[in-house]
Write a protein that holds these residues in place. Structure first.
Motif, PDB file in Angstrom:
ATOM      1  N   VAL A  67      18.142  55.620  -7.854  1.00 49.93           N
ATOM      2  CA  VAL A  67      17.525  56.064  -9.098  1.00 49.93           C
ATOM      3  C   VAL A  67      17.773  55.037 -10.431  1.00 49.93           C
ATOM      4  CG1 VAL A  67      17.342  58.533  -8.589  1.00 49.93           C
ATOM      5  CG2 VAL A  67      19.305  57.553 -10.039  1.00 49.93           C
ATOM      6  N   ARG A  68      16.770  54.648 -11.037  1.00 49.04           N
ATOM      7  CA  ARG A  68      17.015  53.962 -12.320  1.00 49.04           C
ATOM      8  C   ARG A  68      17.332  54.504 -13.529  1.00 49.04           C
ATOM      9  NH1 ARG A  68      17.399  48.604 -13.115  1.00 49.04           N
ATOM     10  NH2 ARG A  68      16.909  48.340 -10.972  1.00 49.04           N
ATOM     11  N   LEU A  69      18.595  54.147 -14.271  1.00 51.02           N
ATOM     12  CA  LEU A  69      18.792  54.832 -15.511  1.00 51.02           C
ATOM     13  C   LEU A  69      18.745  53.847 -16.525  1.00 51.02           C
ATOM     14  CD1 LEU A  69      22.298  56.587 -14.238  1.00 51.02           C
ATOM     15  CD2 LEU A  69      20.026  57.342 -14.085  1.00 51.02           C
ATOM     16  N   THR A  70      18.123  54.422 -17.593  1.00 54.37           N
ATOM     17  CA  THR A  70      18.399  53.676 -18.918  1.00 54.37           C
ATOM     18  C   THR A  70      19.512  54.205 -19.638  1.00 54.37           C
ATOM     19  OG1 THR A  70      15.943  53.095 -19.024  1.00 54.37           O
ATOM     20  CG2 THR A  70      17.261  53.057 -20.962  1.00 54.37           C
ATOM     21  N   VAL A  71      20.554  53.418 -20.008  1.00 57.90           N
ATOM     22  CA  VAL A  71      21.708  53.888 -20.721  1.00 57.90           C
ATOM     23  C   VAL A  71      22.023  53.046 -21.969  1.00 57.90           C
ATOM     24  CG1 VAL A  71      22.881  54.679 -18.461  1.00 57.90           C
ATOM     25  CG2 VAL A  71      23.142  52.052 -19.571  1.00 57.90           C
ATOM     26  N   ARG A  72      22.702  53.636 -22.988  1.00 56.96           N
ATOM     27  CA  ARG A  72      22.955  53.010 -24.389  1.00 56.96           C
ATOM     28  C   ARG A  72      24.615  53.233 -24.548  1.00 56.96           C
ATOM     29  NH1 ARG A  72      23.216  55.075 -29.529  1.00 56.96           N
ATOM     30  NH2 ARG A  72      22.340  53.628 -31.006  1.00 56.96           N
TER      31      ARG A  72
END
Length: 411
Positions: A67-72
């Motif tokens: 799965v592809r995560l967008t993180v900060r």
């Protein structure tokens, strides 16, 4: 205020610390900013066995491997980040029936300073079906060729029926279940354990779709085909001849210890008596079986068909030129002369053998060696003939030989 600051040292220290922290915070925001990025994370499937307990099976799944995560997070944290700093999972224990087709993906970051903003995809859609059980008859599929003259006489599968559990669509697609065995050069009884193979109605192997390996025992019984050798004793009636005989059956299947079978190529039958027979007949005979060898059908009797025919006759005329003469070692051949130019003979015996006889293969001959010391005169010597076993001369034929005296000329 100045007096207050001079008097309260605690307030002074706190103010300095606050100022320093404020300064580092401003500097850190400028040199180590917060920004978003993306990362690919392996998707882990939890509690796979939970579906088995609920008799639910996965059919065709759309479960992605990642799965592809967008993180900060801050720059230094993101630069040190690895995909295994996150745990992305779906939990199959949340499925309670075949209608529960969608599972939410859960992500837990190992570093609390990194915030997960989005997950792509957020859910996984599953194709589910019931797990059922059905029983199938097990067949045997053999390949290869047994050792020469050996045959399979019996096969047995234990158990002959096996229960198979699996997804509804897979179980219903099974058309046959077979255990495959290579019988190349097999020459003895064999028991072997084999894994079953599963086939659909097109004959395609679908064993990889069946979860559970199923094994059965296969028993093979073999026998060897052996030639039967009949025999006769005695002689037919006068003017009749024994022509041929045949065992019925002429080959039998026998079983026994492998070491005995390996060296066994024929089995004799008791001789049948043809004394004074005048016609063809069939006579029952017993097989002379070696120890520990037994016929597969249990019968130790065979029929022997004996062919008796009326004796045939063939008349021939033999010229003296066709008769070979064996002379004494010390005698002059010119001393001996065959008197008749031609001699008529009759041969009796098996018709087919008589038909093949001519002067060339008859090889008529006489031996005059015994006349070496005889005086001048006429003598009779036996005529020798080269005859097949079932042919005989009608009489004891003799040839007249003239013995002359050799007169030596004076020197």
């Amino acid at each position: 205020m100045n007096e207050l600051l001079k008097k309260d040292i605690t307030v002074k220290i706190i103010s300095i610390i606050f100022a320093i922290a404020l300064w580092y915070n401003v500097v850190d925001k400028n040199s180590n900013p917060i920004y978003p990025t993306s990362v690919s994370v392996p998707l882990e499937i939890l509690n796979k066995n939970s579906l088995d307990n609920k008799k639910i099976g996965l059919k065709d799944t759309n479960i992605p491997p990642n799965v592809r995560l967008t993180v900060r997070g801050r720059k230094d944290k993101l630069e040190a980040m690895r995909q295994f700093d996150f745990k992305a999972t779906i939990d199959l224990s949340e499925i309670n029936s075949v209608t529960d087709k969608e599972l939410k993906i859960k992500v837990i970051p190992n570093n609390p300073e990194i915030q997960v903003l989005t997950i792509e995809p957020e859910t996984v859609t599953l194709a589910l079906e019931k797990v059922i059980q059905s029983s199938f008859k097990v067949g045997i599929k053999t390949s290869g060729v047994l050792k020469k003259n050996y045959q399979l006489i019996n096969t047995n599968v234990i158990p002959d029926t096996v229960p198979i559990e699996g997804n509804d669509s897979i179980i219903k697609s099974i058309a046959s279940v077979k255990a495959e065995v290579d019988v190349s050069d097999l020459d003895k009884n064999l028991t072997i354990e084999k894994e079953c193979r599963f086939y659909n109605d097109k004959g395609e192997d679908i064993s990889s779709s069946v979860k559970r390996n199923v094994k059965v025992k296969i028993q093979f019984e073999v026998a060897k085909e052996i030639k039967v050798i009949p025999d006769v004793k005695g002689v037919p009636a006068k003017n009749y001849v024994y022509s041929d005989l045949q065992a019925v059956p002429d080959k039998i299947l026998v079983s026994g210890p492998p070491d005995i079978l390996s060296s066994l190529y024929e089995i004799k039958a008791q001789s049948v008596n043809i004394n004074n027979m005048t016609s063809s007949t069939t006579i029952k005979s017993k097989l002379l079986l070696p120890k520990d060898i037994s016929p597969v059908d249990g019968s130790t009797d065979i029929n022997v068909h004996v062919i008796i025919e009326k004796e045939g006759q063939k008349d021939l005329t033999i010229s003296s030129e066709n008769i070979s003469v064996i002379y004494p070692n010390t005698s002059v051949s010119s001393r001996y002369t065959i008197m008749p130019q031609n001699i008529s003979i009759s041969l009796k015996g098996k018709t087919t053998d008589l038909a093949n006889i001519d002067i060339n293969n008859l090889k008529p001959s006489i031996n005059v060696a015994g006349l070496a010391d005889n005086p001048t005169g006429t003598y009779k010597v036996p005529l020798s003939l080269n005859l097949p076993a079932n042919v005989r001369p009608a009489d004891n034929y003799q040839i007249e030989v003239s013995v002359e005296e050799i007169i030596e000329e004076p020197t």
